[in-house]
Write a protein that holds these residues in place. Structure first.
Motif, PDB file in Angstrom:
ATOM      1  N   LYS A 142       0.835  -1.199   0.000  1.00 25.14           N
ATOM      2  CA  LYS A 142       0.000   0.000   0.000  1.00 25.14           C
ATOM      3  C   LYS A 142       0.875   1.256   0.000  1.00 25.14           C
ATOM      4  O   LYS A 142       1.909   1.297   0.653  1.00 25.14           O
ATOM      5  N   THR A 144       1.115   4.011   1.624  1.00 21.19           N
ATOM      6  CA  THR A 144       0.775   4.714   2.853  1.00 21.19           C
ATOM      7  C   THR A 144       2.053   4.936   3.651  1.00 21.19           C
ATOM      8  O   THR A 144       3.114   4.382   3.338  1.00 21.19           O
ATOM      9  N   LYS A 145       1.963   5.735   4.705  1.00 20.85           N
ATOM     10  CA  LYS A 145       3.149   6.104   5.476  1.00 20.85           C
ATOM     11  C   LYS A 145       3.819   4.897   6.121  1.00 20.85           C
ATOM     12  O   LYS A 145       5.030   4.898   6.355  1.00 20.85           O
ATOM     13  N   ARG A 169      -5.664   2.619  -4.621  1.00 17.88           N
ATOM     14  CA  ARG A 169      -6.571   3.243  -3.647  1.00 17.88           C
ATOM     15  C   ARG A 169      -8.005   3.270  -4.168  1.00 17.88           C
ATOM     16  O   ARG A 169      -8.962   3.079  -3.394  1.00 17.88           O
ATOM     17  N   GLU A 202      -5.704   3.716   5.244  1.00 14.98           N
ATOM     18  CA  GLU A 202      -4.545   4.359   5.850  1.00 14.98           C
ATOM     19  C   GLU A 202      -3.956   3.549   7.001  1.00 14.98           C
ATOM     20  O   GLU A 202      -2.822   3.798   7.425  1.00 14.98           O
TER      21      GLU A 202
END
Length: 385
Positions: A142, A144-145, A169, A202
């Motif tokens: 993914k 994401t962070k 996403r 997220e």
């Protein structure tokens, strides 16, 4: 059911010229012709997601799904809010990635020992004593962070990370989350977002987007591989999304014990339920058994290219049956593990077997009954050939 790009993925493309990898300079993907063979095709329901936001639409779609999710584990969705041109662009990126030299791709090879699926998996890893697999893949974690900076990519893909991230996403928001709400309605949960809250994009989870390629085999190689008949399995996550491609090969094991073929329906995504959603419902939602076998003879010369998205709950999710579903209560479902198991633990255990065939073979041999313990008393098994 549409989504717009709301963020830019920052990559080295900010300082490096990737013009040579623009789509107009890449060799386009061309879909092979469909088979003319008469095959026993699966009869699967098709959900029209355009109906989702209409008055009463969710209830209508949930009603359509009831039999499929409990007895079949496979269905199609259409009108999912992604233009076909964007789908074809992803097929083109996949094609051009697989054509890169091995010396380039192996820089991004997965960590098999750590059961990490993200990156490049080379074809030809031994599955049986007499043959090697013909599958190559590339998995994107993914965007994401939690995964920022963890995985590098070849320049071809770096040039298109914003589009790939948007595509990933959008599949999650346009397909996965609506389906989870429909599952909640089928289960008669008091809150239709119950499952959605375990799949927030997220949050840290092992969802991934995949480019996949099955190479053609000679007749001798297919004989040695028993035409793929030994490959029956279930996926380990919540749902798997497979974009339509014409080379037949995907088969489903029905409740009658017979295998049927999944046809390539134009403009659709094929969806199959997987282990995690089955764990969360004590097996009531069916994790479908499927395999990829030798294509019909008129398609055996072609590569079988796949675009897939694997959705999974947050890593911290505990895989025990939902307690406030009248449907599950009536069915008397029970936990499938001997102790509390998190999604992260389940992923690591099952992927260890999937990525390390020697370990899997050893453990199957030790059990001697055609099953293997994956984790905490839950056993996988070999399926009918």
């Amino acid at each position: 059911m549409s989504t717009t790009i709301t963020e830019t993925i920052q990559t080295q493309s900010d300082t490096k010229n990737y013009d040579q990898y623009s789509l107009d300079k890449l060799s386009p993907y061309v879909h092979p012709p469909e088979t003319k063979a008469e095959l026993p095709w699966s009869e699967l329901v098709t959900l029209d997601l355009e109906d989702y936001d209409r008055p009463g639409g969710k209830d209508r779609l949930a009603k359509q799904l009831e039999h499929a999710v409990h007895h079949v584990g496979f269905f199609y969705v259409k009108n999912f809010g992604i233009d076909q041109k964007l789908v074809e662009e992803q097929f083109t990126l996949a094609k051009n990635f697989f054509e890169l030299p091995v010396s380039e791709k192996e820089k991004y090879e997965v960590n098999y020992a750590a059961a990490d699926y993200n990156g490049w998996r080379r074809p030809g890893r031994r599955l049986q004593a007499t043959t090697r697999d013909n599958i190559e893949m590339y998995n994107f974690a993914k965007f994401t962070k939690d995964f920022e900076g963890k995985y590098d990519h070849p320049d071809l893909l770096k040039a298109h990370l914003p589009e790939i991230a948007w595509f990933q996403r959008t599949l999650h928001s346009n397909v996965v989350l609506p389906l989870l709400r429909l599952f909640a309605i089928v289960l008669q949960l008091p809150d239709e977002d119950y499952l959605v809250r375990q799949h927030i994009f997220e949050e840290k989870s092992e969802d991934h987007f995949r480019y996949m390629l099955y190479y053609p085999r000679t007749e001798e190689e297919w004989v040695a591989a028993d035409y793929g008949k030994k490959g029956g399995h279930t996926d380990l996550g919540t749902v798997t999304l497979l974009f339509r491609q014409p080379v037949a090969g995907l088969q489903i094991l029905g409740e009658d014990g017979e295998w049927t073929w999944v046809s390539a329906q134009p403009g659709t995504i094929t969806v199959n339920l997987a282990d995690t959603i089955s764990h969360l419902t004590g097996g009531w939602l069916k994790s479908s058994v499927h395999r990829v076998v030798a294509p019909p003879e008129d398609q055996r010369e072609y590569n079988r290219t796949g675009l897939l998205y694997f959705a999974r709950p947050h890593n911290r999710t505990v895989l025990e049956p939902i307690t406030d579903s009248p449907v599950l209560e009536k069915a008397g479902v029970k936990p499938r593990f001997d102790q509390l198991v998190t999604m992260e633990e389940w992923v690591r255990a099952k992927q260890t077997l999937q990525l390390n065939p020697d370990i899997a073979a050893k453990r199957y041999a030790e059990s001697g009954d055609g099953t293997v313990e994956v984790l905490a008393g839950f056993r996988d098994k070999k399926y009918k050939e």
